[in-house]
Design an enzyme around this catalytic site. Structure first.
Site, PDB file in Angstrom:
ATOM      1  N   ASP A  33       1.268  -0.954  -0.372  1.00 50.01           N
ATOM      2  CA  ASP A  33       0.189  -0.070   0.125  1.00 50.01           C
ATOM      3  C   ASP A  33       1.577   1.118   0.029  1.00 50.01           C
ATOM      4  O   ASP A  33       1.686   1.255   0.801  1.00 50.01           O
ATOM      5  CB  ASP A  33      -1.045  -0.172   1.458  1.00 50.01           C
ATOM      6  CG  ASP A  33      -1.853   1.134   0.955  1.00 50.01           C
ATOM      7  OD1 ASP A  33      -2.429   1.055   2.447  1.00 50.01           O
ATOM      8  OD2 ASP A  33      -1.749   2.171   0.618  1.00 50.01           O
TER       9      ASP A  33
ATOM     10  N   VAL B 190      -5.806   3.911  -5.790  1.00 47.80           N
ATOM     11  CA  VAL B 190      -4.850   4.596  -4.567  1.00 47.80           C
ATOM     12  C   VAL B 190      -5.288   5.882  -4.498  1.00 47.80           C
ATOM     13  O   VAL B 190      -5.195   6.345  -3.291  1.00 47.80           O
ATOM     14  CB  VAL B 190      -3.993   4.668  -5.778  1.00 47.80           C
ATOM     15  CG1 VAL B 190      -3.774   5.322  -7.029  1.00 47.80           C
ATOM     16  CG2 VAL B 190      -2.917   4.837  -4.938  1.00 47.80           C
ATOM     17  N   ASP B 191      -6.104   6.475  -5.501  1.00 46.75           N
ATOM     18  CA  ASP B 191      -6.461   7.977  -5.440  1.00 46.75           C
ATOM     19  C   ASP B 191      -6.964   7.699  -3.515  1.00 46.75           C
ATOM     20  O   ASP B 191      -7.179   8.871  -2.978  1.00 46.75           O
ATOM     21  CB  ASP B 191      -7.921   8.235  -6.676  1.00 46.75           C
ATOM     22  CG  ASP B 191      -7.461   9.966  -6.681  1.00 46.75           C
ATOM     23  OD1 ASP B 191      -8.322  10.530  -7.042  1.00 46.75           O
ATOM     24  OD2 ASP B 191      -6.900  10.475  -6.037  1.00 46.75           O
TER      25      ASP B 191
ATOM     26  N   VAL C  35      -9.271   1.228 -12.957  1.00 41.05           N
ATOM     27  CA  VAL C  35     -10.315   1.829 -13.216  1.00 41.05           C
ATOM     28  C   VAL C  35     -10.160   2.137 -14.583  1.00 41.05           C
ATOM     29  O   VAL C  35     -10.694   2.123 -15.161  1.00 41.05           O
ATOM     30  CB  VAL C  35     -10.790   3.071 -12.117  1.00 41.05           C
ATOM     31  CG1 VAL C  35     -12.008   3.872 -13.240  1.00 41.05           C
ATOM     32  CG2 VAL C  35     -11.028   2.735 -10.675  1.00 41.05           C
TER      33      VAL C  35
HETATM   34  N1  APR Z   1      -1.513   1.712  -3.116  1.00 45.98           N
HETATM   35  C1  APR Z   1      -0.728   1.154  -3.867  1.00 45.98           C
HETATM   36  N2  APR Z   1      -1.016   0.938  -4.837  1.00 45.98           N
HETATM   37  C2  APR Z   1      -2.335   0.828  -5.219  1.00 45.98           C
HETATM   38  C3  APR Z   1      -3.398   1.241  -4.071  1.00 45.98           C
HETATM   39  C4  APR Z   1      -2.524   0.974  -3.249  1.00 45.98           C
HETATM   40  N3  APR Z   1      -3.061   1.268  -1.961  1.00 45.98           N
HETATM   41  N4  APR Z   1      -4.928   0.888  -4.447  1.00 45.98           N
HETATM   42  C5  APR Z   1      -4.694   0.720  -5.679  1.00 45.98           C
HETATM   43  N5  APR Z   1      -3.606   0.348  -6.863  1.00 45.98           N
HETATM   44  C6  APR Z   1      -2.538   0.145  -7.787  1.00 45.98           C
HETATM   45  C7  APR Z   1      -4.477  -0.710  -8.327  1.00 45.98           C
HETATM   46  O1  APR Z   1      -4.156  -1.979  -8.162  1.00 45.98           O
HETATM   47  C8  APR Z   1      -3.590  -0.572  -9.780  1.00 45.98           C
HETATM   48  O2  APR Z   1      -3.059  -0.953 -10.380  1.00 45.98           O
HETATM   49  O3  APR Z   1      -3.202   0.949  -8.054  1.00 45.98           O
HETATM   50  C9  APR Z   1      -3.277   0.713  -9.648  1.00 45.98           C
HETATM   51  C10 APR Z   1      -4.086   2.550 -10.484  1.00 45.98           C
HETATM   52  O4  APR Z   1      -5.206   1.919 -10.227  1.00 45.98           O
HETATM   53  P1  APR Z   1      -6.645   2.765  -9.925  1.00 45.98           P
HETATM   54  O5  APR Z   1      -6.416   3.261  -8.412  1.00 45.98           O
HETATM   55  O6  APR Z   1      -7.829   2.421 -10.322  1.00 45.98           O
HETATM   56  O7  APR Z   1      -6.135   3.794 -10.741  1.00 45.98           O
HETATM   57  P2  APR Z   1      -6.296   4.287 -12.478  1.00 45.98           P
HETATM   58  O8  APR Z   1      -6.387   3.067 -13.302  1.00 45.98           O
HETATM   59  O9  APR Z   1      -5.560   5.399 -12.585  1.00 45.98           O
HETATM   60  O10 APR Z   1      -7.297   5.120 -12.134  1.00 45.98           O
HETATM   61  C11 APR Z   1      -7.728   6.440 -11.945  1.00 45.98           C
HETATM   62  O11 APR Z   1      -9.557   5.230 -10.795  1.00 45.98           O
HETATM   63  O12 APR Z   1      -9.725   6.129  -7.852  1.00 45.98           O
HETATM   64  C12 APR Z   1     -10.286   6.849  -9.528  1.00 45.98           C
HETATM   65  O13 APR Z   1      -9.975   8.481  -8.779  1.00 45.98           O
HETATM   66  C13 APR Z   1      -9.058   7.928  -9.767  1.00 45.98           C
HETATM   67  O14 APR Z   1     -10.732   8.575 -11.133  1.00 45.98           O
HETATM   68  C14 APR Z   1      -9.369   8.441 -10.491  1.00 45.98           C
HETATM   69  C15 APR Z   1      -9.458   6.346 -11.313  1.00 45.98           C
END
Ligand code: APR
Length: 189
Positions: free
Chosen positions: A20, A43-44, A134
């Protein structure tokens, strides 16, 4: 947390860790944000939950000034309660077909994070696998772009963090980034 792998390059380190990203101390933490800078899931969501409300307040102020953050770019806020000084909110591409400029936009996200970290004087930077959740970017291709972009960036410029660590969620992402990092290291050799 132990590095899965680390590659030294002229006194700088590119590393991989599993876990994480909100629990890994660094001067700057990269976030996978959206253009509206409104927080979200993935991750956001983790960064906003762990960092607290100050982060969204700063993003709201930034949004009032710039309207939105275009894909491929990033904005900086403080890190609130996170073990860091800054959060670099990068907006990755939504993957469509691989022929709509996604690779260049994803590379631009990592370039923006490196540039901002250097400008801030951050000595360490952690980065998630932007767009691979996502936004649907195939993890293997995204890993090659991420590692290649950061690796080239670390080799090209003086004013950059001494250590950049990708913090990855799950075995599939770890394995994809491990393969990409080993392939990149072989190119260096
Ligand atoms: N730490 C590290 N990596 C993480 C964590 C964490 N706590 N949580 C999720 N991930 C990983 C996911 O498994 C994925 O491999 O981060 C990577 C990016 O995934 P997303 O968070 O879904 O981001 P993204 O694909 O860029 O989509 C962005 O999703 O959350 C929304 O606001 C955000 O609209 C934006 C979209």
């Amino acid at each position: 947390m132990e590095d899965l792998l680390s590659i030294s390059l002229d006194g700088r380190v590119l590393a991989l860790q599993a876990g994480d990203i909100t629990t890994v101390p660094a001067d700057a933490i990269g976030n996978a944000a959206n253009a509206a800078l409104r927080g979200g899931g993935g991750v956001d969501g983790a960064i906003h939950r762990a960092g607290g409300e100050s982060i969204q307040r700063e993003l709201d102020s930034i949004r009032s000034r710039i309207g939105r953050c275009p894909p491929g770019e990033a904005v900086v806020t403080g890190a609130g309660e996170l073990p860091a000084r800054w959060v670099l909110h990068a907006v990755g591409p939504v993957y469509r077909d691989g022929r709509s400029g996604e690779a260049a936009t994803l590379a631009s996200c990592y370039e923006a994070c490196l540039r901002l970290a250097g400008d801030l004087g951050a000595r360490s930077l952690t980065l998630p696998a932007i767009s691979t959740g996502v936004y649907g970017y195939p993890i293997e291709q995204a890993a090659e772009i991420a590692v290649g972009t950061v690796g080239r960036g670390l080799a090209d410029s003086e004013k950059l963090p001494e250590r950049v660590c990708f913090v990855l969620f799950g075995d599939v992402a770890c394995e994809a980034f491990r393969r990409a990092a080993l392939a990149w290291a072989e190119e260096l050799a």
